[in-house]
Design a protein around this motif. Structure first.
Motif, PDB file in Angstrom:
ATOM      1  N   SER A 299      -8.468 -10.777   5.269  1.00 34.45           N
ATOM      2  CA  SER A 299      -8.538  -9.449   5.871  1.00 34.45           C
ATOM      3  C   SER A 299      -9.928  -9.151   6.414  1.00 34.45           C
ATOM      4  O   SER A 299     -10.089  -8.307   7.264  1.00 34.45           O
TER       5      SER A 299
ATOM      6  N   LYS B  67       0.935  -8.359   6.400  1.00 36.27           N
ATOM      7  CA  LYS B  67       1.441  -7.059   5.911  1.00 36.27           C
ATOM      8  C   LYS B  67       1.650  -7.096   4.406  1.00 36.27           C
ATOM      9  O   LYS B  67       2.101  -8.091   3.859  1.00 36.27           O
ATOM     10  N   ILE B  68       1.314  -5.992   3.742  1.00 39.39           N
ATOM     11  CA  ILE B  68       1.546  -5.890   2.300  1.00 39.39           C
ATOM     12  C   ILE B  68       3.049  -5.653   2.096  1.00 39.39           C
ATOM     13  O   ILE B  68       3.671  -4.889   2.824  1.00 39.39           O
ATOM     14  N   ARG B  69       3.602  -6.299   1.094  1.00 47.09           N
ATOM     15  CA  ARG B  69       5.025  -6.089   0.805  1.00 47.09           C
ATOM     16  C   ARG B  69       5.235  -4.650   0.337  1.00 47.09           C
ATOM     17  O   ARG B  69       4.419  -4.101  -0.399  1.00 47.09           O
ATOM     18  N   ARG B  70       6.328  -4.068   0.782  1.00 44.53           N
ATOM     19  CA  ARG B  70       6.624  -2.696   0.372  1.00 44.53           C
ATOM     20  C   ARG B  70       8.058  -2.644  -0.174  1.00 44.53           C
ATOM     21  O   ARG B  70       9.002  -3.040   0.503  1.00 44.53           O
TER      22      ARG B  70
ATOM     23  N   SER C 125      -4.296  -9.297  -5.522  1.00 44.17           N
ATOM     24  CA  SER C 125      -3.164 -10.076  -4.998  1.00 44.17           C
ATOM     25  C   SER C 125      -2.118 -10.349  -6.082  1.00 44.17           C
ATOM     26  O   SER C 125      -1.061 -10.902  -5.814  1.00 44.17           O
TER      27      SER C 125
ATOM     28  N   ASP D 118       0.971  -5.146  -8.478  1.00 43.95           N
ATOM     29  CA  ASP D 118       1.915  -4.249  -7.797  1.00 43.95           C
ATOM     30  C   ASP D 118       1.558  -2.813  -8.179  1.00 43.95           C
ATOM     31  O   ASP D 118       1.153  -2.560  -9.313  1.00 43.95           O
TER      32      ASP D 118
ATOM     33  N   GLU E 168      -2.426  -0.087   0.016  1.00 43.38           N
ATOM     34  CA  GLU E 168      -2.294  -1.196   0.961  1.00 43.38           C
ATOM     35  C   GLU E 168      -3.646  -1.595   1.561  1.00 43.38           C
ATOM     36  O   GLU E 168      -3.887  -2.772   1.811  1.00 43.38           O
TER      37      GLU E 168
ATOM     38  N   ARG F  51      -5.273  -4.108  -0.345  1.00 43.66           N
ATOM     39  CA  ARG F  51      -4.589  -5.406  -0.285  1.00 43.66           C
ATOM     40  C   ARG F  51      -3.985  -5.792  -1.637  1.00 43.66           C
ATOM     41  O   ARG F  51      -4.179  -6.902  -2.127  1.00 43.66           O
TER      42      ARG F  51
ATOM     43  N   ARG G 168      -0.726  -6.672  -4.127  1.00 44.87           N
ATOM     44  CA  ARG G 168       0.359  -7.611  -3.848  1.00 44.87           C
ATOM     45  C   ARG G 168       1.547  -6.914  -3.202  1.00 44.87           C
ATOM     46  O   ARG G 168       2.138  -7.376  -2.249  1.00 44.87           O
ATOM     47  N   GLN G 169       1.896  -5.743  -3.771  1.00 45.08           N
ATOM     48  CA  GLN G 169       3.073  -5.023  -3.290  1.00 45.08           C
ATOM     49  C   GLN G 169       2.989  -3.565  -3.719  1.00 45.08           C
ATOM     50  O   GLN G 169       2.499  -3.261  -4.804  1.00 45.08           O
TER      51      GLN G 169
END
Ligand SMILES: [Zn+2]
Ligand SMILES: [Zn+2]
Length: 375
Positions: A29, A37-40, A325, A328, A349, A352, A354-355
């Motif tokens: 980044s 993209k960060i998982r959502r 990373s 969550d 987000e 950064r 993980r989710q």
């Protein structure tokens, strides 16, 4: 004007090389490449998941669906959710609320957690009759895994829920496998480290700090090869101590932050991380846990305090740092506060993680004192 001497010597060359090396190890980044993209994810009630809700979630950036597994839902709802997720090519995870369980608390009040020895919780419940020295006061309706009886019952319950769940389930989140709120008796909802702290137990109390880790390991056996992610609440904060300025008063007069809370917290979290492959989800239920307060405004909300748990407090307690990373962030999305939610999503987000998991179902963290035996 005298110019400083910039003649390169061995040391400046070494420092230059060091900078190059540090830059080479920075996350993507920070480089010129576009950030991935960060998982959502969205945590939903499976009976409410239909094409309309799915379309809304996809428009809101959903890359994962999480469904609540509970006796309230029928196997048919799970199957329907699996079909919808599969058609949308989204992984489907399960979520189980473990510790807060009204049915178990009703059936087995003796398995409920007791309020610990400190009486400070009474300030939050001024109408509750002052207990006598020998009285046991329970934390309704919290039945933590921290007695051998409840541990076995929870494991049996999860097995049943998984038997009814779709085989395509990609993994499972376990919420509230720490002890109950106000565990030391301070009254703080986030005080979760102790079980029946220096008071009489009414079931067989488990004392091994690796109890939550063992539970994760046992659930892994029920869902082999799939990730089991513990959801973790942060402990009593520095700002909760009466000696802090400003302070929330949430720990009463108990010096939780500098006392045992965090020491014991990390003794429990460290083995849990070993079982979960380093992955953990933080319960950032800001309003549910009463952390939507002016005191946090300076740091743009509560999230930086939660982050500090994993990157600042952990090494202070000889525990491993949880990298973002592997983290969550579970956010409170059920109480119709779109602006607050959006800010928290952006904040998580941009760090950064993980989710981000936005919960559209209420993750109830409430409790009240109840005399034992209950009538
Ligand atoms: Zn406490
Ligand atoms: Zn505490």
């Amino acid at each position: 004007m005298v110019r400083p001497d910039f003649t390169p010597n061995r040391w400046t060359l070494f420092a230059g090389l060091l900078c190059v090396l540090i830059f080479a190890t920075l996350p993507a980044s920070n480089s010129a490449q576009p950030a991935s993209k960060i998982r959502r994810a969205f945590l939903v009630d499976p009976s409410k998941l239909d094409d309309t809700l799915l379309a809304r979630l996809v428009a809101d950036g959903a890359s994962t669906l999480v469904i609540e597994l509970s006796e309230r839902h029928a196997a048919a709802d799970y199957q329907k959710a699996a079909v919808i997720a599969s058609a949308a090519k989204l992984p489907l995870f399960g979520w189980v609320e473990v510790g807060r369980n009204e049915a178990l608390a009703k059936a087995h009040p003796e398995w409920m957690a007791s309020l610990g020895m400190h009486g400070d919780w009474q300030k939050r419940f001024p109408n509750f009759a002052k207990p006598a020295a020998d009285d046991v006061v329970k934390v309704w309706p919290w039945v933590p895994i921290w007695t051998s009886e409840a541990y076995a019952a929870h494991l049996g319950r999860i097995k049943k829920l998984l038997d009814a769940a779709p085989p395509s389930l990609a993994g499972l989140y376990l919420n509230d496998i720490q002890a109950a709120p106000a565990s030391c008796g301070c009254g703080n909802d986030q005080c979760r480290w102790a079980m029946d702290y220096r008071v009489k137990s009414t079931a067989t109390k488990l004392t091994d700090p690796a109890t939550s880790a063992r539970f994760v390991a046992d659930v892994k056996k029920l869902l082999p090869g799939k990730p089991i992610v513990p959801v973790w609440c942060i402990e009593c904060e520095e700002i909760d101590a009466a000696t802090s300025q400003p302070n929330t008063g949430l720990c009463g007069s108990v010096p939780c932050f500098k006392g045992l809370c965090w020491k014991e917290y990390f003794k429990q979290l460290t083995p849990v991380l070993k079982e979960s492959g380093g992955i953990v989800a933080a319960a950032v239920l800001t309003r549910e846990l009463g952390r939507d307060r002016a005191e946090y405004a300076k740091r743009s909300g509560w999230l930086p305090t939660v982050f500090d748990t994993f990157r600042v407090l952990a090494p202070l307690h000889d525990a491993p740092v949880v990298s973002f990373s592997s983290l969550d962030i579970v956010l409170q999305g059920w109480d119709d506060q779109p602006d607050k939610l959006r800010r928290e999503i952006e904040q998580a987000e941009s760090n950064r993680v993980r989710q981000v998991i936005v919960s559209l179902i209420k993750i109830d963290q409430s409790w009240r004192p109840e005399n034992y035996p209950s009538k």
